[in-house]
Design an enzyme around this catalytic site. Structure first.
Site, PDB file in Angstrom:
ATOM      1  N   ASP A   1      55.891  78.028 -57.476  1.00 38.62           N
ATOM      2  CA  ASP A   1      56.845  78.903 -58.145  1.00 38.62           C
ATOM      3  C   ASP A   1      56.187  79.842 -59.160  1.00 38.62           C
ATOM      4  O   ASP A   1      55.604  79.385 -60.151  1.00 38.62           O
ATOM      5  CB  ASP A   1      57.875  78.012 -58.859  1.00 38.62           C
ATOM      6  CG  ASP A   1      59.097  78.762 -59.329  1.00 38.62           C
ATOM      7  OD1 ASP A   1      59.303  79.914 -58.919  1.00 38.62           O
ATOM      8  OD2 ASP A   1      59.874  78.169 -60.102  1.00 38.62           O
TER       9      ASP A   1
ATOM     10  N   ASP B   1      67.357  83.413 -59.113  1.00 38.13           N
ATOM     11  CA  ASP B   1      68.171  82.202 -59.118  1.00 38.13           C
ATOM     12  C   ASP B   1      69.644  82.506 -58.841  1.00 38.13           C
ATOM     13  O   ASP B   1      70.217  83.449 -59.395  1.00 38.13           O
ATOM     14  CB  ASP B   1      68.065  81.492 -60.463  1.00 38.13           C
ATOM     15  CG  ASP B   1      66.682  80.898 -60.688  1.00 38.13           C
ATOM     16  OD1 ASP B   1      65.903  80.823 -59.720  1.00 38.13           O
ATOM     17  OD2 ASP B   1      66.388  80.515 -61.828  1.00 38.13           O
TER      18      ASP B   1
END
Length: 378
Positions: free
Chosen positions: A132, A183
């Site tokens: 990530d 997100d």
């Protein structure tokens, strides 16, 4: 996952996200665990004994989004200057004076410890890696791919986040899945904006390489200690799961599984819907018809059938029609409602249905076009 029966419907990976990391050490000088995970190998063994698989998290910065150690370092011996000054008891970056922003760690360090970390994960028997950072770049993706593939263990390599579409041909070769977005939030605006904007990835979707529009925001969700029931309505949740199934997107549960209610379990355990997502042909559903608030997605299935989602993105109830001409299909077809798991129509022309605001009708049109040789006679 076992107690609620999800294991019986194909759900299999339990993935640890950011927050497990301690300091570097051990025989590989890899990142070790903090006190929240006292024995990672024992945890992995326990998960495997249940018939499940386990995943872990990292990133190629010196620090991760949550302020823990990443797979790079500014020091050759693998120590981190900010740990002594700013880390809490879990080795998370915290500046009590509020004078230094956490983003001090958002950079690639001079020294790579990728091979060290991968060797440690192999010793722990990890099955999945979420890697990530942003922006994803080819160099660091390839470095991690090479390290993972140098071992025999089958590890899913998942990239996060907002992988650049301009490098899609590279992600397709090097990663098993990659986040195409930032997100997701449990709102109609967020879910629909992300979900209905994935078509450009269709050419790069297939077995072993899957674009990922982020996790499923159904059930009890939250980004901290206080959870709340998803703000998506029931119809919006049906749309959410149906769209992700048609997109062949990785299905990742993003809620507190200990608090799964019956409705959420029903969303996550409908085998006919899951079959659409998991179809071996691996095609992403794409738009075949769009008219005002109605958009129709179709996904070719391995057996010749077509999975079709008729979506109402508007604020009022509406009717929607899909014709066999829209789908490139011919002859008499049966129509099966996949959420209700029952055949609802037979036609050689079309299917028409009512759809609630922000709702969906997810169907399978089958058996599909004949694959037998056509001959003509007098």
């Amino acid at each position: 996952m076992v107690e609620k029966g999800l294991i019986n419907h194909g759900w299999q990976y339990i993935n640890i996200d950011d927050g497990w990391q301690g300091l570097r050490g051990g025989k590989h000088q890899g990142v070790m665990t903090n006190s929240k995970f006292p024995d990672m190998k024992a945890l992995a063994d326990e998960v495997h004994a249940m018939g499940l698989k386990i995943g872990i998290y990292s990133g190629p910065w010196v620090g991760t989004y949550a302020g823990h150690l990443g797979s790079y370092c500014d020091n050759a011996h693998g120590t981190y200057d900010w740990v002594e000054k700013y880390a809490n008891e879990h080795y998370r970056y915290v500046d009590p004076t509020k004078q230094t922003k956490h983003s001090v760690n958002y950079h690639h360090g001079k020294y790579s410890f990728v091979k060290n970390d991968v060797q440690q994960w192999m010793d722990w028997d990890m099955d999945y890696l979420k890697y990530d950072w942003n922006p994803n770049d080819v160099y660091h993706v390839k470095e991690m791919m090479d390290a993972l593939r140098s071992h025999k263990r089958d590890v899913v390599f998942s990239l996060s986040n907002s992988a650049p579409w301009g490098d899609a041909s590279q992600w397709e070769k090097m990663a098993n899945c990659w986040r195409t977005t930032g997100d997701i939030k449990d709102t109609w605006e967020s879910m629909s904006r992300l979900g209905f904007n994935q078509t450009k990835w269709a050419a790069y979707t297939g077995p072993g390489h899957w674009p990922d529009p982020d996790m499923l925001v159904v059930g009890m969700v939250g980004w901290g200690p206080r959870l709340h029931y998803t703000r998506l309505t029931a119809d919006e949740q049906y749309t959410h799961i149906s769209l992700w199934a048609l997109l062949a997107a990785p299905l990742l549960i993003g809620c507190d599984m200990a608090q799964l209610d019956d409705f959420t379990i029903s969303l996550l355990t409908n085998d006919e819907v899951i079959e659409v997502n998991q179809d071996p042909l691996g095609k992403q559903g794409t738009v075949v018809k769009e008219n005002e608030s109605v958009v129709v997605y179709a996904k070719p299935m391995e057996d010749g059938a077509m999975a079709v989602g008729l979506f109402n993105r508007g604020e009022k109830p509406t009717k929607a029609t899909v014709t066999w001409k829209n789908l490139g299909m011919r002859g008499e077809q049966k129509v099966r409602d996949l959420w209700r798991q029952q055949d609802v129509a037979t036609s050689d022309v079309e299917f028409t249905t009512d759809i609630a605001p922000h709702g969906v009708r997810l169907i399978k049109v089958y058996p599909g076009n004949s694959r037998l040789q056509a001959t003509s006679g007098r």
